[in-house]
Motif scaffolding. Structure first.
Motif, PDB file in Angstrom:
ATOM      1  N   PRO A   7       0.842  -1.204   0.000  1.00  0.00           N
ATOM      2  CA  PRO A   7       0.000   0.000   0.000  1.00  0.00           C
ATOM      3  C   PRO A   7       0.874   1.249   0.000  1.00  0.00           C
ATOM      4  CG  PRO A   7       0.060  -0.961   2.193  1.00  0.00           C
ATOM      5  CD  PRO A   7       0.832  -1.885   1.306  1.00  0.00           C
ATOM      6  N   GLY A   8       0.276   2.396  -0.319  1.00  0.00           N
ATOM      7  CA  GLY A   8       1.004   3.655  -0.311  1.00  0.00           C
ATOM      8  C   GLY A   8       1.486   4.029   1.081  1.00  0.00           C
ATOM      9  N   LYS A   9       2.529   4.863   1.135  1.00  0.00           N
ATOM     10  CA  LYS A   9       3.155   5.227   2.403  1.00  0.00           C
ATOM     11  C   LYS A   9       2.710   6.618   2.874  1.00  0.00           C
ATOM     12  CE  LYS A   9       5.685   1.517   2.722  1.00  0.00           C
ATOM     13  NZ  LYS A   9       7.150   1.536   2.872  1.00  0.00           N
ATOM     14  N   PRO A  10       2.722   6.830   4.191  1.00  0.00           N
ATOM     15  CA  PRO A  10       2.427   8.169   4.714  1.00  0.00           C
ATOM     16  C   PRO A  10       3.593   9.123   4.467  1.00  0.00           C
ATOM     17  CG  PRO A  10       3.037   6.712   6.504  1.00  0.00           C
ATOM     18  CD  PRO A  10       2.962   5.859   5.263  1.00  0.00           C
ATOM     19  N   ARG A  11       3.306  10.412   4.617  1.00  0.00           N
ATOM     20  CA  ARG A  11       4.323  11.462   4.586  1.00  0.00           C
ATOM     21  C   ARG A  11       4.232  12.254   5.879  1.00  0.00           C
ATOM     22  NH1 ARG A  11       2.870  14.342  -0.996  1.00  0.00           N
ATOM     23  NH2 ARG A  11       0.785  14.059  -0.058  1.00  0.00           N
ATOM     24  N   GLY A  45       6.868  13.166  12.901  1.00  0.00           N
ATOM     25  CA  GLY A  45       6.065  14.149  12.187  1.00  0.00           C
ATOM     26  C   GLY A  45       4.698  13.654  11.766  1.00  0.00           C
ATOM     27  N   LEU A  46       4.153  12.662  12.465  1.00  0.00           N
ATOM     28  CA  LEU A  46       2.846  12.112  12.142  1.00  0.00           C
ATOM     29  C   LEU A  46       1.839  12.482  13.224  1.00  0.00           C
ATOM     30  CD1 LEU A  46       4.045   8.602  10.916  1.00  0.00           C
ATOM     31  CD2 LEU A  46       3.238  10.496   9.490  1.00  0.00           C
ATOM     32  N   ILE A  77      -6.650   9.011   6.772  1.00  0.00           N
ATOM     33  CA  ILE A  77      -5.724   8.203   7.565  1.00  0.00           C
ATOM     34  C   ILE A  77      -4.752   7.512   6.619  1.00  0.00           C
ATOM     35  CG2 ILE A  77      -5.509   6.177   9.053  1.00  0.00           C
ATOM     36  CD1 ILE A  77      -6.572   8.596  10.522  1.00  0.00           C
ATOM     37  N   ALA A  78      -3.432   7.734   6.870  1.00  0.00           N
ATOM     38  CA  ALA A  78      -2.419   7.240   5.938  1.00  0.00           C
ATOM     39  C   ALA A  78      -1.789   5.918   6.365  1.00  0.00           C
ATOM     40  CB  ALA A  78      -1.323   8.287   5.762  1.00  0.00           C
ATOM     41  N   ALA A 155      10.549   1.842   6.951  1.00  0.00           N
ATOM     42  CA  ALA A 155       9.308   1.126   6.657  1.00  0.00           C
ATOM     43  C   ALA A 155       8.123   2.070   6.495  1.00  0.00           C
ATOM     44  CB  ALA A 155       9.025   0.106   7.760  1.00  0.00           C
ATOM     45  N   LEU A 156       8.088   3.136   7.305  1.00  0.00           N
ATOM     46  CA  LEU A 156       6.975   4.077   7.242  1.00  0.00           C
ATOM     47  C   LEU A 156       7.008   4.962   6.000  1.00  0.00           C
ATOM     48  CD1 LEU A 156       6.637   5.309  10.933  1.00  0.00           C
ATOM     49  CD2 LEU A 156       4.717   4.580   9.496  1.00  0.00           C
ATOM     50  N   PHE A 157       8.198   5.460   5.666  1.00  0.00           N
ATOM     51  CA  PHE A 157       8.268   6.561   4.701  1.00  0.00           C
ATOM     52  C   PHE A 157       8.906   6.207   3.359  1.00  0.00           C
ATOM     53  CE2 PHE A 157       8.547   8.925   8.872  1.00  0.00           C
ATOM     54  CZ  PHE A 157       7.252   9.419   8.820  1.00  0.00           C
ATOM     55  N   THR A 158       9.556   5.045   3.245  1.00  0.00           N
ATOM     56  CA  THR A 158      10.259   4.734   2.004  1.00  0.00           C
ATOM     57  C   THR A 158       9.759   3.427   1.405  1.00  0.00           C
ATOM     58  OG1 THR A 158      12.093   3.444   2.956  1.00  0.00           O
ATOM     59  CG2 THR A 158      12.301   5.855   2.987  1.00  0.00           C
ATOM     60  N   SER A 159      10.122   3.218   0.163  1.00  0.00           N
ATOM     61  CA  SER A 159       9.810   1.975  -0.537  1.00  0.00           C
ATOM     62  C   SER A 159      11.089   1.443  -1.170  1.00  0.00           C
ATOM     63  CB  SER A 159       8.755   2.214  -1.622  1.00  0.00           C
ATOM     64  OG  SER A 159       7.543   2.689  -1.075  1.00  0.00           O
ATOM     65  N   GLY A 160      11.200   0.125  -1.239  1.00  0.00           N
ATOM     66  CA  GLY A 160      12.372  -0.465  -1.848  1.00  0.00           C
ATOM     67  C   GLY A 160      13.217  -1.230  -0.862  1.00  0.00           C
TER      68      GLY A 160
END
Length: 348
Positions: A7-11, A45-46, A77-78, A155-160
């Motif tokens: 799924p998409g990640k929060p910012r 920052g969440l 909600i992210a 894990a929260l903010f990046t992918s890969g």
């Protein structure tokens, strides 16, 4: 092979749900909970968003499921993060709306009893994240462990790909959560005698992960919840660890034996075993007892795989689960175990 999607990640600045799908322990132990919320806001920052059962002990399974539905369905909600585990999240699964969750995939963080929800999302084709509870990782006394914080941010903010690093020291000893003095300093750590321990490490294995807290996995298998046919794990990576209830080496072997008889163990090319927790508030063991407990558990694991999958690549003492530090493991994501290089790379 069953291959969930990410799924998409929060910012930074996003709202994230903080839920208690197992035990509402924030009601009883507010100190680590409030500390965890503060770090979530100030360091990550969440913006945490609580739900009716987040701070309520004894909530019904239907009410806890309702909070999960609200969190996943809310477009503002992210991500969804557990406050802590417990022992009855299994009873929540029957109340979950599969279509709602599948239509609103979001990163879900938790471990221990949250293995139930992670397996449920895996069954729906959604990658989750084993680790990152508010009261334990975010609310760690003194400061977050650097390995934990780095892994959580990735894990929260990046992918890969993200390469895990072995800890040089750890602890499995708790201090009282109702004592403010506990949070004035970091927990005492014990040097690790070595890094990870590798078995059959003459190859590289890469595959989709599945597993979690071994006791919870056994409950899911007994209840036949969120379990797919064994062949859908072909070529995957099994990861598991044990809880503060400290199951005996005999019990660990028996659980794995049942998984072997079910045809599961032979499907996995690689296995990650978490560092064994050998101390609890109910069983305050001496250091030599903890060493013996870990040794006996390792021998039980090796015995089971010798009988059901003697070719599997196995890595022991990886820092995820019920010891500190706690690395985040993608549940349903890809994991690469490089035996010759002695490296573990996960994909967040």
């Amino acid at each position: 092979m069953h291959t969930p999607s990410y799924p998409g990640k929060p910012r930074r600045g996003d709202r994230v749900a903080v839920v208690s799908p197992s035990a509402g322990l924030p009601e009883i132990f507010p100190l680590p909970y409030e500390l965890g919320l503060r770090r979530l806001r100030e360091d990550f920052g969440l913006i945490p968003v609580e739900y009716p059962t987040t701070r309520t002990m004894g909530s019904s399974p239907a009410d806890r499921a309702r909070d999960l539905h609200s969190a996943f369905a809310d477009p503002d909600i992210a991500a969804v993060i557990c406050s802590i585990g417990g022992d009855d999240q299994l009873t929540v699964l029957a109340h979950l709306d599969r279509d709602l969750l599948k239509a609103n995939p979001k990163p879900f963080f938790g471990y221990s009893d949250a293995t139930n929800m992670l397996a449920f999302l895996w069954d729906l084709g959604i990658v989750g994240y084993h680790g990152g509870a508010i009261m334990t990782e975010f609310g760690r006394a003194g400061a977050m462990h650097p390995l934990t914080a780095e892994s959580l941010r990735a894990a929260l903010f990046t992918s890969g790909p993200y390469e895990l690093r072995p800890a040089t020291a750890y602890t499995d000893v708790d201090r009282p959560w109702d004592d403010p003095e506990t949070f004035a300093s970091e927990p005492p750590m014990t040097p690790c005698p070595s890094g990870w321990t590798w078995h059959n490490a003459d190859r590289v294995v890469e595959g989709v992960s599945w597993g979690g807290c071994l006791e919870i996995v056994s409950w899911l298998l007994m209840a036949d919840r969120a379990i797919r046919p064994a062949e859908e794990h072909e070529g995957g990576v099994l990861f598991f660890e044990t809880s503060e209830e400290m199951p005996s080496a005999t019990e660990v072997y028996r659980i794995l034996r049942c998984m072997g008889e079910r045809g599961l163990l032979r499907r996995f090319g690689g296995v990650m075993v978490g560092r064994a927790r050998g101390w609890s508030l109910e069983r305050r063991t001496a250091p030599e007892e903890r060493v013996a407990y870990a040794r006996d558990q390792r021998e039980a694991v090796l015995r089971a795989f010798a009988e059901y999958n003697d070719d599997a690549l196995i890595v022991f003492d990886v820092d995820f689960g019920h010891t500190d530090p706690k690395l985040v493991i993608p549940y349903g994501g890809r994991i690469r175990l490089d035996g010759p290089a002695r490296t573990i790379t996960v994909s967040y």
